[in-house]
Design an enzyme around this catalytic site. Structure first.
Site, short mmCIF file in Angstrom:
data_model
loop_
_atom_site.label_atom_id
_atom_site.label_comp_id
_atom_site.label_asym_id
_atom_site.label_seq_id
_atom_site.Cartn_x
_atom_site.Cartn_y
_atom_site.Cartn_z
N CYS A 223 -14.80 -10.06 13.27
CA CYS A 223 -13.70 -10.01 14.24
C CYS A 223 -13.87 -8.78 15.14
O CYS A 223 -14.80 -7.99 14.97
CB CYS A 223 -12.34 -9.96 13.54
N CYS B 141 -14.36 -5.32 13.69
CA CYS B 141 -15.70 -4.95 13.24
C CYS B 141 -16.44 -4.23 14.36
O CYS B 141 -17.10 -3.22 14.14
CB CYS B 141 -16.48 -6.20 12.83
N CYS C 249 -52.55 -7.23 -3.08
CA CYS C 249 -52.15 -6.02 -3.80
C CYS C 249 -51.72 -4.96 -2.79
O CYS C 249 -51.82 -5.15 -1.57
CB CYS C 249 -53.28 -5.49 -4.68
N CYS D 68 -54.13 -3.87 -0.04
CA CYS D 68 -54.22 -4.71 1.16
C CYS D 68 -53.28 -4.18 2.24
O CYS D 68 -53.63 -4.12 3.42
CB CYS D 68 -53.84 -6.16 0.82
N ASP E 47 -23.94 -4.19 56.47
CA ASP E 47 -24.99 -3.71 57.35
C ASP E 47 -25.30 -4.85 58.32
O ASP E 47 -25.02 -6.01 58.03
CB ASP E 47 -26.22 -3.37 56.50
N ASP F 40 -29.20 -4.28 52.63
CA ASP F 40 -30.51 -4.70 52.17
C ASP F 40 -31.57 -3.62 52.28
O ASP F 40 -32.68 -3.79 51.79
CB ASP F 40 -30.98 -5.92 52.96
N ASP G 24 -29.21 1.74 53.42
CA ASP G 24 -27.91 1.28 52.92
C ASP G 24 -27.61 1.81 51.51
O ASP G 24 -26.48 1.70 51.05
CB ASP G 24 -27.86 -0.26 52.88
#
Length: 918
Positions: free
Chosen positions: A131, A134, A202, A205, A603, A802, A806
């Site tokens: 919930c 938490c 083992c 490895c 702009d 853009d 700006d």
């Protein structure tokens, strides 16, 4: 020493910046200084430059401002010495001033300033939350840790975003803390992976694999767990890929198994479904058995079934409650654990009365209540998991777009490899119908590229050698060879995915209300439950069983989950809808903030207009046609590389006109061009050019002036000593601009345009598009002041742009909206990115923000109303009218459905996608 009033370019080092927001912060800080303008801040170089009068700048104050903002003017010690050796100086540089002069001004030496630690952001996938409390528990626990400046948990997407100082706290410490809080977590860092390995026999490895990986370039850490056959590795994705790491494991003699986690949400839903089936199979028979004549064998069976359900399917609630209480918090698990323990414990004591009548008391049992309550809550969790999975489907679909395989060209031969193994500079071959695996540039061939996943446009784009292509787009026709330019996290698709994930991982301001309520929710419910029992049992003298039933019903009907899910699920769906339309929100707060906008600035060049000149008017004289005049003009302009000249040539090519060769070509700066066409003298230029060569403009003067008054760049075309026509060019308005502004006005927004262009051109464009206010002849650094002016009037302001010029205005505005075709700086600074470059998406983004905010408020309303009505009903306020109490198991079912209803309500927001198409 500097003379008073002389403005110089000043460059200083600024360290501790980690993202574009840091750049924006420093830019704003420096722009606020007196006499300072033309501020440029570089994140990569850790430098800031600006133009100002050194005698008017108090560098002591500047140093304190920088430090207070969390940055420093001094490099870290290990970098400073190295820089000093290479440059011979670590003083700030002022263009045109010697180091001695610079030290004589009020600039503070860098070595006198301390370093502020750099923060990093990390994301983790959290498991085990039940919930909203938490999520709050995790946030609270992490925020108290040294080195953690912020922590935000999205309960719906189960993501944690945390800002840390890596010098004070490590990832392992964060993970350990989350585990201590009672939850699971795994890092989403691309440079940290865990995978399975088979073939180990083992412990040696495991050591062999570790040794092999640690000796691999780019691998920082490697750890092998022999018991569960897993390898955990930390690496630099720019140096080594997962494919190469797997190959190293194979070279060591073992088999790596790639484990992907994209389906984690599906697995969680399947787990919830399995637990639901298990608990239902055991608990549903209990109810009919309760109505049979009670014998000892029957009681043993009921007790056994209830006990199994209680401590298997119900164990998750005890575990969650334990960790919550351990961390001085309370969540839904506490309420459910209290409810099932009370009903099961009371039933157990009345059952044991049959065997030990002296020790225990006689009474009815509630085994069916506890078992069914667990089943119903499990049912709700299953539905919730399914619904939450659907809420994030837009992001899942984006992840699925990524190509798995690629055709790598090595010495002219094709080799199929994993797309993740490609490196910058690799050449890949893409056939018709295949998905392009990486961002790159076409080096051979031509193709028709379907970029619908990025732009939403269904019509493929024809591309050839030199054109850029984006990974995950589809080559619909033709075969192309693509040179890889970006891989991994640097690709456009990865950037979009990261942006969406970040947006879903940040809490909007409205979530604070739900968090505040959730903090007090569980203690309040427990108190109401106790008060309910006291009133019924002691106040109204009802039986113990009656009061006990009402108290349990209060505990289990309350639902903090609904409050926790109200905001994040709506944000996930809303951002997903925007993603489908090519509108990318960088944070959840932006989705809320854009809904409150009152004014929006634009702009001009590249935003309201196309940003490139086009031929707008062709006026022929004598017996020439428009096509003949355009063909002659294109012939004269063809040798030039000037944008206006190339616009004329482009217009002629679009009309498929013949462009003849000219001779004796000359460009005259500020005038125009002259050349010979078919033996005749050709002039293309302004009135000064005509006067220079004594060409009579005659009646063409009035047409020239009319076009000039419209803000168009107009040229005379003279052939053989007389004017044969006029050709006018302009940066034309985008097709959607006028309609976009009209829609914004209908939404009640004030609009204005900020441009550095001359007033005449600006006014013409403003009248064409119907914008509210035109502000022209503004320097880039002054755009900030225009935004501030509107903000000072009380407006919530957005800026749409853009270009690099700006960026400061985008940063200053309440919501910065960047055009997708614009510069990277603009897109980094903006809070919203419009991928499709369509201005109508500005209005769509605002409508979507308003709709999402409305859905959040609606969800919070229903979550609060449910609890406001449900808790009193469970307490028995309707008992005098109905003569019935709400059974605890049905209260649990109602609680489960409340969460599901909130998530379902958010999912309905997906239908708004159709409305955005208009």
């Amino acid at each position: 020493m500097n003379e008073e009033g002389i403005r110089k370019e000043i460059t200083i080092g600024v360290y501790g910046m980690s993202c574009q927001h840091c750049v924006n912060h420093v830019t704003k800080l420096l722009s606020s200084l007196p006499t300072v303008d033309q501020v440029k801040v570089s994140l990569e170089d850790s430098k800031a430059s600006f133009v100002g009068d050194p005698s008017q700048i108090d560098m002591d104050a500047l140093r304190h401002e920088i430090e207070d903002a969390g940055y420093s003017l001094e490099k870290p010690v290990d970098e400073t010495a190295e820089a000093a050796e290479s440059s011979g100086s670590i003083e700030p540089q002022i263009a045109g001033i010697s180091p001695d002069e610079a030290s004589g001004s009020k600039i503070i030496p860098l070595e006198s300033i301390s370093l502020t630690p750099e923060e990093t952001k990390q994301q983790f996938k959290i498991s085990g939350m039940t919930c909203a409390n938490c999520a709050l528990t995790i946030e609270k626990g992490l925020k108290n840790m040294p080195g953690v400046s912020s922590a935000a948990v999205n309960f719906a997407s189960e993501k944690l975003t945390v800002s840390i100082d890596p010098n004070l706290v490590q990832e392992e410490t964060i993970l350990a803390k989350i585990k201590d809080l009672g939850y699971g977590a795994q890092s989403e860092d691309a440079g940290k992976q865990q995978f399975k390995v088979t073939g180990m026999t083992c412990a040696n490895c495991a050591l062999a694999i570790e040794k092999k990986l640690k000796g691999t370039e780019g691998v920082q850490k490697a750890s092998v767990n022999f018991a569960n056959e897993t390898v955990s590795v930390e690496f630099d994705p720019g140096v080594v890929t997962m494919g190469e790491i797997f190959q190293q494991v194979r070279d060591a003699g073992y088999t790596p198994l790639e484990t992907k986690d994209e389906n984690q949400d599906d697995r969680i839903a399947i787990q919830q479904r399995n637990w639901l089936i298990f608990s239902a199979v055991l608990s549903l028979p209990i109810m009919p058995l309760m109505y049979l004549h009670m014998t000892r064998p029957l009681m043993y069976l009921i007790l056994a079934l209830a006990t199994i359900v209680q401590f298997t399917a119900g164990w998750t609630f005890y575990r969650g409650a334990y960790h919550a209480l351990k961390n001085r918090s309370a969540n839904m698990d506490v309420l459910v654990a209290l409810g099932i323990t009370a009903s099961y414990g009371y039933s157990l004591m009345t059952t044991l009365h049959m065997f030990f009548p002296v020790l225990f008391f006689k009474g009815p049992n509630f085994f069916d209540t506890s078992a069914l309550l667990i089943t119903f809550v499990r049912f709700g969790k299953y539905l919730e998991a399914k619904a939450k999975g659907r809420a994030g489907q837009a992001l899942k679909r984006l992840l699925e777009l990524q190509a798995d395989r690629a055709r790598l060209l090595i010495n002219g031969e094709e080799k199929e490899v994993a797309a993740s193994d490609l490196k910058i500079g690799d050449i890949v071959f893409v056939k018709s119908g295949e998905r392009i695996p990486v961002d790159g540039e076409i080096v051979e061939g031509q193709g028709s590229i379907d970029e619908a996943m990025l732009t939403g446009e269904s019509i493929p784009v024809d591309k050839g050698v030199g054109d850029a292509v984006i990974g995950a787009t589809i080559n619909r026709s033709g075969s192309i060879k693509v040179k890889t330019t970006k891989t991994g996290q640097d690709t456009v698709l990865s950037g979009i995915i990261k942006m969406v994930e970040d947006a879903q991982g940040v809490k909007p301001p409205i979530q604070r209300l739900a968090d505040t309520i959730s903090n007090y929710f569980v203690p309040a419910v427990v108190s109401i439950s106790l008060i309910t029992f006291i009133i019924w049992y002691f106040g109204l003298h009802r039986t113990f069983v009656f009061a006990f039933t009402a108290a349990i019903a209060v505990l289990v009907v309350a639902c903090p989950c609904a409050l926790g899910l109200a905001t994040p699920t709506a944000i996930m769906v809303g951002s997903g809808v925007g993603l489908n339309r090519g509108i990318l929100f960088k944070s959840a707060a932006v989705l809320e903030g854009i809904a409150h906008l009152q004014a929006i600035g634009f702009d001009k060049t590249g935003t309201l207009t196309k940003g490139t000149p086009e031929v707008t008017d062709i006026i022929p004289f004598a017996n020439y046609t428009k096509q003949e005049l355009l063909s002659i003009a294109a012939a004269g302009e063809h040798p030039s590389i000037h944008p206006l000249a190339q616009a004329v040539v482009t217009a002629a090519k679009q009309e498929q006109l013949n462009i003849e060769e000219v001779s004796d070509y000359h460009e005259e700066a500020g005038y125009g061009v002259s050349c010979l066409l078919s033996g005749q003298q050709l002039f293309i230029g302004n009135l000064k050019l005509m006067n220079k060569y004594q060409v009579d403009v005659g009646d063409a003067q009035s047409d020239f002036q009319r076009l000039a008054d419209l803000g168009r760049t107009t040229s005379f075309i003279a052939l053989g000593g007389s004017v044969i026509g006029l050709i006018a060019l302009a940066d034309v308005v985008k097709e959607s601009t006028k309609e976009a502004l009209a829609r914004l006005h209908r939404l009640g927004l004030k609009t204005f345009m900020i441009t550095g262009d001359n007033n005449k051109v600006a006014q013409v464009v403003g009248e064409q598009v119907g914008i509210g206010e035109v502000i022209s002849e503004i320097l880039p650094q002054d755009k900030i002041n225009i935004i501030k002016r509107y903000q000072d009037q009380g407006f919530k302001v957005a800026m749409v742009g853009d270009g690099i010029n700006d960026a400061p205005a985008l940063a200053q505005s309440d919501v910065g909206i960047a055009i997708g075709s614009g510069t990277d700086v603009a897109k980094e600074t903006g809070d919203v990115v419009l991928v499709r470059n369509d201005l109508l998406d500005v209005e769509r983004a605002i409508r979507l923000g308003r709709k999402t905010l409305s859905k959040i408020k609606q969800n919070l309303f229903w979550a609060l109303i449910y609890n406001t009505i449900g808790i009193p009903i469970a307490a028995g306020v309707l008992y005098p009218l109905t003569g019935q109490l709400l059974p605890p198991e049905w209260a649990g079912l109602a609680m489960a459905f409340s969460s599901v209803s909130v998530v379902t309500s958010s999912l309905l927001l997906r239908r708004y996608d159709k409305s955005l198409m208009n």
